[in-house]
Every structure is written in structure tokens, then in C-alpha cells.
Design a protein around this motif. Structure first.
Motif, PDB file in Angstrom:
ATOM      1  N   UNK A  98       0.825  -1.204   0.000  1.00 40.84           N
ATOM      2  CA  UNK A  98       0.000   0.000   0.000  1.00 40.84           C
ATOM      3  C   UNK A  98       0.861   1.256   0.000  1.00 40.84           C
ATOM      4  N   UNK A  99       1.974   1.232   0.737  1.00 40.81           N
ATOM      5  CA  UNK A  99       2.893   2.372   0.739  1.00 40.81           C
ATOM      6  C   UNK A  99       3.509   2.570  -0.646  1.00 40.81           C
ATOM      7  N   UNK A 100       3.763   1.478  -1.348  1.00 41.63           N
ATOM      8  CA  UNK A 100       4.340   1.569  -2.686  1.00 41.63           C
ATOM      9  C   UNK A 100       3.361   2.197  -3.685  1.00 41.63           C
ATOM     10  N   UNK A 101       2.060   2.119  -3.368  1.00 40.51           N
ATOM     11  CA  UNK A 101       1.056   2.712  -4.248  1.00 40.51           C
ATOM     12  C   UNK A 101       0.913   4.219  -4.034  1.00 40.51           C
ATOM     13  N   UNK A 106      16.667   0.571   3.589  1.00 37.47           N
ATOM     14  CA  UNK A 106      17.656   0.270   2.557  1.00 37.47           C
ATOM     15  C   UNK A 106      16.997  -0.405   1.359  1.00 37.47           C
ATOM     16  N   UNK A 107      16.018  -1.242   1.625  1.00 38.12           N
ATOM     17  CA  UNK A 107      15.308  -1.929   0.546  1.00 38.12           C
ATOM     18  C   UNK A 107      14.437  -0.973  -0.265  1.00 38.12           C
ATOM     19  N   UNK A 108      14.059   0.151   0.346  1.00 40.00           N
ATOM     20  CA  UNK A 108      13.167   1.119  -0.304  1.00 40.00           C
ATOM     21  C   UNK A 108      13.925   2.243  -1.018  1.00 40.00           C
ATOM     22  N   UNK A 109      15.242   2.164  -1.064  1.00 37.55           N
ATOM     23  CA  UNK A 109      16.053   3.251  -1.624  1.00 37.55           C
ATOM     24  C   UNK A 109      15.621   3.645  -3.038  1.00 37.55           C
ATOM     25  N   UNK A 110      15.224   2.687  -3.835  1.00 29.47           N
ATOM     26  CA  UNK A 110      14.876   2.977  -5.232  1.00 29.47           C
ATOM     27  C   UNK A 110      13.398   3.300  -5.415  1.00 29.47           C
ATOM     28  N   UNK A 111      12.679   3.513  -4.319  1.00 21.72           N
ATOM     29  CA  UNK A 111      11.244   3.821  -4.375  1.00 21.72           C
ATOM     30  C   UNK A 111      11.001   5.187  -3.743  1.00 21.72           C
ATOM     31  N   UNK A 112       9.797   5.741  -3.885  1.00 26.12           N
ATOM     32  CA  UNK A 112       9.473   7.011  -3.228  1.00 26.12           C
ATOM     33  C   UNK A 112       9.226   6.875  -1.721  1.00 26.12           C
ATOM     34  N   UNK A 113       9.179   5.626  -1.204  1.00 28.72           N
ATOM     35  CA  UNK A 113       8.886   5.418   0.219  1.00 28.72           C
ATOM     36  C   UNK A 113      10.076   5.862   1.066  1.00 28.72           C
ATOM     37  N   UNK A 114       9.809   6.739   2.024  1.00 24.27           N
ATOM     38  CA  UNK A 114      10.828   7.224   2.950  1.00 24.27           C
ATOM     39  C   UNK A 114      10.536   6.703   4.349  1.00 24.27           C
ATOM     40  N   UNK A 115      11.596   6.353   5.066  1.00 28.29           N
ATOM     41  CA  UNK A 115      11.460   5.708   6.363  1.00 28.29           C
ATOM     42  C   UNK A 115      12.284   6.433   7.418  1.00 28.29           C
ATOM     43  N   UNK A 116      11.731   6.526   8.629  1.00 26.90           N
ATOM     44  CA  UNK A 116      12.463   7.186   9.709  1.00 26.90           C
ATOM     45  C   UNK A 116      12.123   6.538  11.044  1.00 26.90           C
ATOM     46  N   UNK A 117      13.030   6.691  11.982  1.00 25.47           N
ATOM     47  CA  UNK A 117      12.818   6.293  13.373  1.00 25.47           C
ATOM     48  C   UNK A 117      12.859   7.550  14.231  1.00 25.47           C
ATOM     49  N   UNK A 118      11.949   7.646  15.194  1.00 25.26           N
ATOM     50  CA  UNK A 118      11.896   8.800  16.083  1.00 25.26           C
ATOM     51  C   UNK A 118      12.141   8.344  17.513  1.00 25.26           C
ATOM     52  N   UNK A 119      13.112   8.973  18.156  1.00 27.18           N
ATOM     53  CA  UNK A 119      13.389   8.744  19.579  1.00 27.18           C
ATOM     54  C   UNK A 119      12.824   9.935  20.338  1.00 27.18           C
ATOM     55  N   UNK A 120      11.679   9.766  20.998  1.00 22.33           N
ATOM     56  CA  UNK A 120      11.048  10.899  21.687  1.00 22.33           C
ATOM     57  C   UNK A 120      11.832  11.394  22.893  1.00 22.33           C
TER      58      UNK A 120
END
Length: 249
Positions: free
Chosen positions: A132-135, A175-189
Motif C-alpha cells: 500500500x505504501x508503494x502505491x 535500505x530496501x526502499x532506496x529505489x522507491x518514493x517510500x521514505x522511512x524514519x525512526x523517532x526517539x522521543x
């Protein structure tokens, strides 16, 4: 001027209270439709969140599901695809502290429960929501971690180890999403005025800690586009204490 996240679909776990609730309200205020997930016993709190979102002119879909029910998460992915064909924002916030005790005193049952909630459930989310994220033309996968993952603090093994595992899971996905528009992050509150923090450090003066509402704008930034066109790399861990909001043009 339109809202920053107009018409985007945001799935938020642990949305009934604390950081998840604050994030859901912040994302909704910028136009996102909130798919709010929390345990069935939190149904009342989810309904209160829904009331607040609707009162402010937003919209939400409530999902009272146990995050560790993998089959239900798979069904949710199918239902979201049938309704919208995509999701734009996945915010994996839900987590549990588990026992604070020496490693040798942690029961296998408690260890497994913490890892099931903090790691395996997020793997199941990624597995179900990745298509769904890839869409989406601007898919965002954001997960909440903890500084405990790097401190080797005595008595915190289940929580710290599970958050360290979560970080590697999410960074690998990034790393697997590097070639896609999907961006990933981790947040340490960091330390924040939440029920989990109160349980972990009961003698602390909660008034000295930032409220969950203060971190909402960070999730909005990560869900948007501007921060990714700057210098932020996918898979980055962002410490809330170090975060500097983007300046408006």
C-alpha cells in the motif's frame, strides 16, 4: 492554501493515548485521514479521539485490534487496499515496556510478549502495508524507538533489546526502499510525559517533561515532503531533543 497532508491516509498504532494520540491529532490537523489503531479495550479512548478529530473538521477510521494479532493486521491491509488502494503514512508507535528486572529473572513469557509487541508486530505491519505504501507517491513509514536501545542500562533488557531490533528492522526496510518514493524514519522521543514513562520512572516529576503534544509537529514534518528534499536520509534516527523544525518560506 491547502493543508500539508490533504487527502493522505495515515495509519497510526497506539493511537488511543500518549504519543500516538498526539500524532494522530497533529496529522489530522494537516488534513490526513486517520486510521486509528489501538487494543479493543481502548475502544472508549479511540471514540474520544474520533470525537476530537471530527470536532476539528477531520475524519478518522477506528480499528480496535490487538497489534499482535497478525491475521487481523493482514486483514486490515486488505481492507485498506479495497477502500483506498494505498496508504501514505504508516506510524508504528505502539509499544510496551515489559518487566524491569535482571535478565536472569525475566520469564520467557514476558520476553516473548515484549518482542511480539515491539518487533514482530511492526514486522507484520511492514509486511502488510508495504504494497500500500508503494502505491503512494509519497509513502512514509515512521516508527518510534528509544534511546534505551543504545544504553545497555541494567534491568532494561527486554525493552532495550526489542527497540534495538526494531531499529535494525526499520533501517533494513529503508535500505530496501532506496529505489522507491517510500521514505522511512525512526523517532526517539526521549523522556516524555506518558503513562509508560511514569511506569518506568515512577519517582520522576512529570511536570519537568515535555507533553506528547509537543512531538506532533515532528511527525507532521516526516509525513510531508519538504524535510526529505533537504538533507534527511531515509532510515535516519531523529532524536526529538535535537530536532529543529523547518522554517516556513
Amino acid at each position: 492554501m491547502g493543508k500539508l497532508l490533504e487527502d493522505r491516509i495515515a495509519l497510526v498504532t497506539g493511537a488511543s493515548r500518549g504519543i500516538g494520540r498526539a500524532a494522530a491529532l497533529a496529522l489530522s490537523a494537516e488534513g490526513a485521514h486517520i486510521v486509528a489503531l489501538a487494543r479493543p479495550r481502548s475502544q472508549g479512548a479511540l471514540e474520544e479521539l474520533d470525537d476530537e478529530i471530527r470536532a476539528a473538521g477531520g475524519a478518522a477510521t477506528l480499528v480496535p485490534v490487538d497489534l499482535t494479532d497478525g491475521a487481523a493486521i493482514d486483514q486490515l491491509g486488505a481492507a485498506l487496499y479495497e477502500r483506498w488502494g494505498r496508504i501514505d503514512i504508516l506510524l508504528g508507535n505502539a509499544g510496551m515496556l515489559g518487566p524491569l528486572s535482571p535478565v536472569g529473572h525475566v520469564s520467557p513469557k514476558d520476553w516473548d510478549k515484549v518482542f511480539q509487541t515491539n518487533v514482530t508486530a511492526n514486522y507484520r505491519l511492514i509486511r502488510s502495508m508495504d504494497p500500500l505504501l508503494r502505491q503512494s507517491g509519497s509513502g512514509r513509514a515512521i516508527f518510534v524507538t528509544s534511546g534505551a536501545a543504545h544504553k545497555a542500562k541494567p534491568y532494561w533488557a527486554p525493552y532495550a533489546a526489542s527497540k534495538a531490533a526494531l531499529e535494525e528492522l526499520v533501517r533494513t526496510y529503508a535500505a530496501e526502499m532506496q529505489a522507491t518514493p517510500v521514505k522511512t524514519a525512526l523517532v526517539d522521543p526521549g523522556p516524555m510525559r506518558t503513562a509508560m514513562r511514569k511506569k518506568a520512572v515512577p519517582g520522576e516529576n512529570a511536570d519537568t517533561l515535555p507533553p506528547p503534544e509537543s512531538i506532533g509537529p515532528l511527525f507532521v514534518e516526516l509525513a510531508g515532503d519538504a524535510v526529505w528534499s533537504d538533507t534527511l536520509e531515509t532510515g535516519t534516527i531523529i532524536r526529538f531533543a535535537d530536532w529543529q523544525p523547518l522554517k516556513a518560506d
